[in-house]
Design a protein around this motif. Structure first.
Motif, PDB file in Angstrom:
ATOM      1  N   LYS A  94     -44.587  68.066  21.884  1.00 54.06           N
ATOM      2  CA  LYS A  94     -43.734  68.047  20.686  1.00 54.06           C
ATOM      3  C   LYS A  94     -44.580  67.895  19.428  1.00 54.06           C
ATOM      4  O   LYS A  94     -44.358  68.576  18.428  1.00 54.06           O
ATOM      5  CB  LYS A  94     -42.724  66.892  20.779  1.00 54.06           C
ATOM      6  CG  LYS A  94     -41.594  67.136  21.766  1.00 54.06           C
ATOM      7  CD  LYS A  94     -40.627  65.964  21.817  1.00 54.06           C
ATOM      8  CE  LYS A  94     -39.529  66.238  22.842  1.00 54.06           C
ATOM      9  NZ  LYS A  94     -38.338  65.416  22.652  1.00 54.06           N
ATOM     10  N   THR A 110     -33.633  68.704  12.905  1.00 51.88           N
ATOM     11  CA  THR A 110     -33.434  67.289  13.266  1.00 51.88           C
ATOM     12  C   THR A 110     -33.972  67.038  14.673  1.00 51.88           C
ATOM     13  O   THR A 110     -33.863  67.915  15.536  1.00 51.88           O
ATOM     14  CB  THR A 110     -31.921  66.974  13.254  1.00 51.88           C
ATOM     15  OG1 THR A 110     -31.429  67.234  11.939  1.00 51.88           O
ATOM     16  CG2 THR A 110     -31.648  65.511  13.599  1.00 51.88           C
ATOM     17  N   SER A 132     -36.724  64.565  17.513  1.00 52.98           N
ATOM     18  CA  SER A 132     -38.038  63.935  17.653  1.00 52.98           C
ATOM     19  C   SER A 132     -39.172  64.943  17.451  1.00 52.98           C
ATOM     20  O   SER A 132     -40.263  64.563  16.993  1.00 52.98           O
ATOM     21  CB  SER A 132     -38.149  63.270  19.030  1.00 52.98           C
ATOM     22  OG  SER A 132     -37.901  64.215  20.053  1.00 52.98           O
ATOM     23  N   THR A 133     -38.954  66.211  17.780  1.00 49.68           N
ATOM     24  CA  THR A 133     -40.002  67.226  17.560  1.00 49.68           C
ATOM     25  C   THR A 133     -40.122  67.521  16.064  1.00 49.68           C
ATOM     26  O   THR A 133     -41.233  67.596  15.514  1.00 49.68           O
ATOM     27  CB  THR A 133     -39.679  68.516  18.352  1.00 49.68           C
ATOM     28  OG1 THR A 133     -39.242  68.157  19.660  1.00 49.68           O
ATOM     29  CG2 THR A 133     -40.892  69.416  18.449  1.00 49.68           C
ATOM     30  N   ASP A 158     -32.629  71.983  22.530  1.00 52.80           N
ATOM     31  CA  ASP A 158     -32.452  71.312  23.821  1.00 52.80           C
ATOM     32  C   ASP A 158     -32.739  72.260  24.982  1.00 52.80           C
ATOM     33  O   ASP A 158     -33.174  71.819  26.044  1.00 52.80           O
ATOM     34  CB  ASP A 158     -31.032  70.747  23.919  1.00 52.80           C
ATOM     35  CG  ASP A 158     -30.782  69.747  22.806  1.00 52.80           C
ATOM     36  OD1 ASP A 158     -31.519  68.751  22.746  1.00 52.80           O
ATOM     37  OD2 ASP A 158     -29.888  69.984  21.969  1.00 52.80           O
ATOM     38  N   LYS A 163     -28.426  73.700  21.148  1.00 51.46           N
ATOM     39  CA  LYS A 163     -28.828  72.673  20.200  1.00 51.46           C
ATOM     40  C   LYS A 163     -27.665  71.696  20.002  1.00 51.46           C
ATOM     41  O   LYS A 163     -26.531  71.988  20.347  1.00 51.46           O
ATOM     42  CB  LYS A 163     -29.192  73.301  18.844  1.00 51.46           C
ATOM     43  CG  LYS A 163     -30.481  74.108  18.898  1.00 51.46           C
ATOM     44  CD  LYS A 163     -30.944  74.559  17.530  1.00 51.46           C
ATOM     45  CE  LYS A 163     -30.876  73.513  16.479  1.00 51.46           C
ATOM     46  NZ  LYS A 163     -31.585  72.243  16.802  1.00 51.46           N
ATOM     47  N   GLY A 164     -27.991  70.551  19.431  1.00 53.86           N
ATOM     48  CA  GLY A 164     -26.936  69.583  19.128  1.00 53.86           C
ATOM     49  C   GLY A 164     -27.039  68.292  19.912  1.00 53.86           C
ATOM     50  O   GLY A 164     -26.172  67.424  19.797  1.00 53.86           O
ATOM     51  N   GLY A 220     -28.785  65.964  19.224  1.00 52.86           N
ATOM     52  CA  GLY A 220     -28.816  64.901  18.213  1.00 52.86           C
ATOM     53  C   GLY A 220     -27.595  64.919  17.312  1.00 52.86           C
ATOM     54  O   GLY A 220     -27.572  64.225  16.287  1.00 52.86           O
ATOM     55  N   ALA A 273     -26.491  67.073  15.268  1.00 53.10           N
ATOM     56  CA  ALA A 273     -26.659  67.611  13.909  1.00 53.10           C
ATOM     57  C   ALA A 273     -26.409  69.118  13.856  1.00 53.10           C
ATOM     58  O   ALA A 273     -26.771  69.793  12.894  1.00 53.10           O
ATOM     59  CB  ALA A 273     -28.071  67.298  13.414  1.00 53.10           C
ATOM     60  N   GLU A 310     -27.409  72.148  11.065  1.00 49.33           N
ATOM     61  CA  GLU A 310     -28.530  72.949  11.565  1.00 49.33           C
ATOM     62  C   GLU A 310     -28.158  74.431  11.562  1.00 49.33           C
ATOM     63  O   GLU A 310     -28.956  75.287  11.156  1.00 49.33           O
ATOM     64  CB  GLU A 310     -28.896  72.497  12.978  1.00 49.33           C
ATOM     65  CG  GLU A 310     -29.544  71.116  13.006  1.00 49.33           C
ATOM     66  CD  GLU A 310     -29.767  70.562  14.403  1.00 49.33           C
ATOM     67  OE1 GLU A 310     -30.580  69.635  14.523  1.00 49.33           O
ATOM     68  OE2 GLU A 310     -29.127  71.028  15.356  1.00 49.33           O
ATOM     69  N   LYS A 329     -38.131  72.434  27.762  1.00 48.73           N
ATOM     70  CA  LYS A 329     -36.916  73.022  27.179  1.00 48.73           C
ATOM     71  C   LYS A 329     -36.715  74.495  27.571  1.00 48.73           C
ATOM     72  O   LYS A 329     -35.674  75.075  27.293  1.00 48.73           O
ATOM     73  CB  LYS A 329     -36.973  72.942  25.637  1.00 48.73           C
ATOM     74  CG  LYS A 329     -37.255  71.558  25.070  1.00 48.73           C
ATOM     75  CD  LYS A 329     -36.098  70.632  25.246  1.00 48.73           C
ATOM     76  CE  LYS A 329     -36.285  69.249  24.646  1.00 48.73           C
ATOM     77  NZ  LYS A 329     -36.368  69.189  23.207  1.00 48.73           N
TER      78      LYS A 329
HETATM   79  C1  5RP Z   1     -30.350  67.938  17.110  1.00 51.49           C
HETATM   80  C2  5RP Z   1     -30.994  69.040  17.845  1.00 51.49           C
HETATM   81  C3  5RP Z   1     -32.422  68.858  18.243  1.00 51.49           C
HETATM   82  O1  5RP Z   1     -33.167  69.900  17.711  1.00 51.49           O
HETATM   83  C4  5RP Z   1     -32.527  68.870  19.733  1.00 51.49           C
HETATM   84  O2  5RP Z   1     -31.665  67.869  20.264  1.00 51.49           O
HETATM   85  C5  5RP Z   1     -33.954  68.625  20.212  1.00 51.49           C
HETATM   86  O3  5RP Z   1     -34.328  67.319  19.933  1.00 51.49           O
HETATM   87  P1  5RP Z   1     -35.768  66.744  20.301  1.00 51.49           P
HETATM   88  O4  5RP Z   1     -36.762  67.471  19.464  1.00 51.49           O
HETATM   89  O5  5RP Z   1     -35.645  65.269  19.961  1.00 51.49           O
HETATM   90  O6  5RP Z   1     -36.000  66.955  21.780  1.00 51.49           O
HETATM   91  O7  5RP Z   1     -30.422  70.070  18.123  1.00 51.49           O
HETATM   92  O8  5RP Z   1     -28.988  68.187  16.890  1.00 51.49           O
END
Ligand code: 5RP
Length: 213
Positions: free
Chosen positions: A7, A28, A30-31, A84, A94-95, A97, A99, A103, A121
């Motif tokens: 990441k 949004t 952690s990456t 994801d 995605k989603g 998180g 957001a 996004e 992923k």
């Molecule tokens: C947030 C997202 C993120 O991009 C997705 O969940 C990946 O997150 P991470 O980088 O923490 O694995 O769609 O809504």
């Protein structure tokens, strides 16, 4: 290499797409947090960022990167975000998180979408990761029934309220052969705000660690 290292590599590798004077769309997760950290080193070369969540806005502001309103910026040249799941055609779930709505808006406003992921992923078929759907709260049960009709198992992400004041349903059990068709069909249901399938507007570039897919 661990997921966290991949990441970080992906977040730092995405910096090469940032042009001088740009306004950068920022996703949004952690990456993306690694991307924002790296973007802070260039903050004097860019105009600022359009953020996809309160979480990213807080990090951007803490690092001194101006956060701009999409209504004032016009189209963006670049959007950087995580995912994801990602299939071989750069279609995404995605989603995770919560957001996804902002996004999808910022992705739609951007010429190039650079998706940054770790190798866990990558999938052949989308759907192992439950598909997040943002719904207007009063439509939760209605949408749940519509999902069951389509063979999915809806699970309310209890206690989560999105930045837009809505709720999230995570759909388990779908093996998604035609994600663009499913995204289009779900988009028509009253009460759904956003479907966490990014297939009609997939990523343009996917970085898995520091390697382009
Ligand atoms: C947030 C997202 C993120 O991009 C997705 O969940 C990946 O997150 P991470 O980088 O923490 O694995 O769609 O809504």
């Amino acid at each position: 290499m661990s997921n966290a290292n991949e990441k970080r590599q992906a977040g730092e590798a995405a910096i090469r797409y940032v042009e001088d004077d740009a306004i950068v769309g920022v996703g949004t997760g952690s990456t993306v947090a690694f991307f924002i950290d790296a973007l802070a080193d260039l903050k004097h070369r860019i105009q600022g960022a359009v953020s996809s969540s309160e979480q990213s806005t807080a990090q951007l502001k803490k690092l001194g990167i101006p956060v701009l309103d999409l209504n004032a910026t016009g189209p963006l040249t670049l959007y950087v975000d995580g995912a994801d799941e990602c299939d071989p055609y750069k279609r995404l779930i995605k989603g995770g998180g919560a957001a996804l709505t902002r996004e999808k808006i910022v992705a739609a406003a951007s010429e190039k979408f650079v998706c940054i992921i770790d190798s866990s992923k990558r999938v052949e078929l989308l759907g192992k990761f439950p598909v997040p759907i943002e719904v207007i709260p009063m439509a939760r049960s209605l949408i749940g029934r519509e999902i069951v009709k389509r063979g999915g198992h809806p699970v309310w992400r209890d206690g989560v309220v999105t930045d837009n004041g809505n709720w999230i349903i995570d759909v388990h059990g779908w093996q998604i052969v035609d994600p663009a068709a499913l995204e289009g069909e779900l988009n028509q249901l009253p009460g759904i705000v956003t479907v966490g399938l990014f297939a009609r507007r997939p990523a343009d570039v996917v970085l898995v660690g520091d390697k382009e897919m």
